[in-house]
Design an enzyme around this catalytic site. Structure first.
Site, mmCIF file in Angstrom:
data_model
loop_
_atom_site.group_PDB
_atom_site.id
_atom_site.type_symbol
_atom_site.label_atom_id
_atom_site.label_comp_id
_atom_site.label_asym_id
_atom_site.label_seq_id
_atom_site.Cartn_x
_atom_site.Cartn_y
_atom_site.Cartn_z
ATOM 1 N N GLU A 122 18.478 20.259 33.117
ATOM 2 C CA GLU A 122 18.080 18.970 32.564
ATOM 3 C C GLU A 122 18.669 17.748 33.263
ATOM 4 O O GLU A 122 18.057 16.688 33.246
ATOM 5 C CB GLU A 122 18.460 18.921 31.075
ATOM 6 C CG GLU A 122 17.679 19.892 30.201
ATOM 7 C CD GLU A 122 16.197 19.586 30.185
ATOM 8 O OE1 GLU A 122 15.814 18.417 30.008
ATOM 9 O OE2 GLU A 122 15.405 20.533 30.386
ATOM 10 N N SER B 36 18.386 38.183 -35.843
ATOM 11 C CA SER B 36 19.677 38.669 -36.338
ATOM 12 C C SER B 36 20.771 38.707 -35.281
ATOM 13 O O SER B 36 21.926 38.979 -35.616
ATOM 14 C CB SER B 36 19.500 40.061 -36.947
ATOM 15 O OG SER B 36 18.735 39.979 -38.126
#
Length: 711
Positions: free
Chosen positions: A85, A359
């Protein structure tokens, strides 16, 4: 003379032009500062969510990037990127005239050994805010100015580090660490020379070289050879080293991360809890967090198996089953089953859906009484029906059965409605509500019911997680640990925050032990015998609301509390092919037992604490026959020498699932009035209570807002 005059004019013009350009450049230089903000996408790091082991990935959120220090990037990887690059990176001033000219030449000839911009320019363009990607002279000039300033103010190593962490490499990978994982399945520090050169090769054409085939593969191989050659030209590799390297083997691309099954519900709960703890969605999606959840991967699978293997083919899609498992000592939700996401994307059956507790709410009443001076030997009215001043109609037991004056053990074991209504009146409904709230049931879900005489019978709606968390209080000696699904969060800098759940003293240790003892009798020889584990003690409670619109089994060992509930989207009776109408002691207990058998495998057997008056005494006699001759069954046998039978011999058979115990048949009333539609979440966390049949119609104030059966 004339020629000299012309030359003078030209010279003056050129000088003036240069001065003007210099002045303009100086103005532009002064007016173009380095941006003080970065692009969100350039620095965002996705978060990874793990199961409780901190290794198994549950989900990934946000962008795939993991920043690494430059020191962790091998020198040969850095060299490859620079060779590909920007060969003059360590010598140039952030910009390159040659590079710009090369870009023009590359465009004309089609050759692309190096890009036209330097590494610094690429970083500036992709890292800082305020620079677009458009191709224009203005943007390019601004980019050059900022690149020059960055080069003057930052070190080359800083620039290279940010660049390697910012650049896109294809395969959804941002930054060199994610790229190393995506292409080669390893961390960046383990990349070979050949692999590093390939990553450098893909920077210019990441989409084309992500998974190259055919002509794209040939182009990728040519590009790789060019990078290797460039590394030789820059002196980073010898000719012999280049010749020895071979084109690397690329890992097959992974499919996009897809959440399946319970993972969707897990992610929703984790995200919601992180939000409550102050983490924003942006933090989660771009903060690079490592989030360790409380979920045990194997137990999550066990929960799913327990539910899905219990339900036969042909079960209505409207039937919902929720399961939640909570560690009593920590409050961690270690496992759950929330249903099928394909059936309901917007809410699950474990956390979101709330149905009448039935319950399973009675133990909160029992605990409140035992913590306020009452004892297991306390006698309460088990006759049916029971008239209470605050209720407009008498409250019956199932089948209108009378039990006489019974102690709290027998009342719990046989789930006697009138006994718990009487107990609630004695201890005070406000104390019952306070106990339930301290045990993790939100006050908003109790508020509209707590003045009703039937409040102790479970007319309030709760989720499976809430009920499991509440029962975990009894297993944890009366201390409730805040239920939570996140264990720890580590930020991108490595700072770790460990979740510290809120601990609440709900009841005294002895009250918790006595409550647990009473619930042990439910499993040993009461309505919950179908949940018995034959290798260890279990305490629990069944729950069945009227018309079996919601059915429960909640139980625990000292190490784990688990709640299982079943209900329907349309609030109809829960019926299962081959099993008929369901009760808490049937499929919910069977699912509970299947899950706990797997969850407890290999775990040490721990005993529950002894009750406050262990063994037979005159105050712990079994219930007498009531004056009407009712003879309650299932009470512990009296033996002054042997005491309470802690580990009875197991039954040789399992409870029949088609013939429920006599005490488990529901009354002809309902559970919650509405359950959510299949495609949308409930509009309220507390569903409306049911409309009763015409002759049983009532209001919350008179205790008839939807009475559960005694089970």
């Amino acid at each position: 003379m004339r020629k000299r005059r012309i030359l003078r004019v030209v010279g003056i013009s050129l000088g003036t032009g240069i001065l003007v350009l210099a002045g303009l450049f100086a103005i532009a230089w002064a007016l173009t500062p380095i941006p003080d903000t970065t692009q969100k996408q350039a620095t965002a790091q996705g978060s990874v969510i793990y199961y409780r082991d901190g290794k198994s990935v549950l989900a990934r959120q946000g962008i795939d990037r993991k920043n690494v220090d430059l020191a962790k990037v091998p020198q040969h990887v850095r060299d490859a990127v620079i060779a590909a690059e920007n060969r003059s990176f360590y010598e140039d001033g952030g910009v390159s005239v040659k590079g710009t000219a090369r870009a023009v030449w590359s465009t004309v000839t089609g050759q692309q050994l190096q890009g036209g911009s330097t590494i610094t320019q690429q970083l500036v363009r992709n890292y800082y805010s305020g620079l677009s990607q458009e191709r224009s002279v203005t943007r390019k000039f601004k980019e050059i100015l900022i690149a020059m300033k960055v080069d003057q103010s930052k070190s080359k190593d800083w620039v290279l580090e940010q660049y390697l962490n910012t650049i896109y490499f294809g395969r959804g990978a941002n930054g060199v660490q994610s790229a190393a994982r995506a292409y080669f399945g390893k961390d960046v520090e383990k990349l070979t020379v050949s692999e590093g050169a390939y990553l450098a090769s893909v920077i210019q054409q990441p989409s084309r070289f992500a998974a190259p085939k055919g002509s794209d593969l040939a182009a990728a191989q040519q590009r790789w050879r060019s990078v290797m050659s460039a590394m030789e030209q820059t002196g980073r590799l010898t000719a012999q080293q280049v010749a020895a390297e071979k084109f690397p083997e690329l890992r097959a691309p992974k499919k996009p991360f897809e959440l399946k099954g319970q993972a969707q519900y897990m992610l929703e709960q984790v995200t919601a809890e992180l939000n409550r703890r102050g983490y924003t969605d942006e933090d989660i999606n771009s903060g690079g967090l490592k989030i360790v959840t409380t979920f045990d991967k194997k137990l999550m699978q066990a929960a799913q198996r327990a539910v899905e293997e219990a339900l036969p083919d042909g079960t209505s899609k409207k039937v919902r089953t929720g399961l939640a498992a909570v560690d009593p000592a920590t409050g961690e939700v270690v496992a759950f089953y929330g249903g099928r996401p394909s059936q309901s994307r917007y809410y699950d059956s474990a956390f979101s859906a709330k149905v009448m507790a039935g319950s399973t709410f009675k133990p909160y009443t029992l605990a409140a009484a035992l913590d306020n001076g009452y004892e297991l030997s306390t006698r309460v009215d088990g006759n049916s029906p029971l008239r209470v001043a605050s209720a407009s109609q008498a409250i019956p037991n199932d089948g209108d059965r009378s039990y006489g004056q019974i102690n709290l053990i027998s009342a719990t074991q046989n789930s006697v409605n009138t006994a718990f209504v009487d107990l609630g009146q004695k201890v005070g409904l406000d104390k019952v509500a306070k106990t339930a709230e301290a045990a993790g049931i939100p006050a908003a879900q109790l508020e509209q019911h707590k003045s009703a005489a039937a409040f102790p019978l479970g007319v309030a709606s709760v989720s499976a997680v809430q009920n499991a968390s509440g029962f975990a209080t009894f297993a944890n000696k009366g201390v409730h640990m805040e239920a939570h699904v996140v264990r720890s969060v580590t930020n991108a800098e490595g700072s770790k925050e460990t979740v510290e759940p809120v601990a609440t003293k709900v009841i005294g240790e002895q009250a918790a032990g006595d409550t647990t003892y009473a619930m042990q009798q439910v499993v040993k020889s009461g309505t919950g015998s179908g949940a018995r584990l034959y290798d260890r003690p279990v305490a629990g409670k069944t729950g069945t609301t009227d018309d079996s619109k919601s059915v429960w089994f909640n139980g625990f060992t000292p190490q784990l509390a688990v709640a299982v509930d079943m209900f329907r989207d349309d609030n109809a009776t829960v019926e299962i092919p081959g099993y008929g109408t369901q009760f808490g002691g049937q499929l919910p207990a069977q699912i509970w037992r299947a899950f706990m058998t797997e969850a407890m495998a290999g775990k040490p057997v721990e005993e529950f604490p002894e009750p406050s008056q262990y063994g037979w005494s005159s105050t712990y006699s079994g219930p007498d026959q009531d004056e009407d001759g009712a003879d309650p069954t299932g009470t512990p046998s009296a033996n002054p020498e042997d005491g309470w039978e802690e580990n009875p011999e197991p039954d040789t058979g399992q409870p029949e699932l088609t013939d429920p115990p006599a005490t488990e048949s529901p009354l002809d009333e309902g559970g919650p009035d509405e359950q959510p539609e299949e495609t949308s979440p409930p509009t309220s966390e507390v569903p409306d209570q049911p409309s009763l049949q015409e002759d049983d119609r009532g209001s919350p104030e008179d205790g008839r807002s939807g009475r559960p059966s005694n089970n």
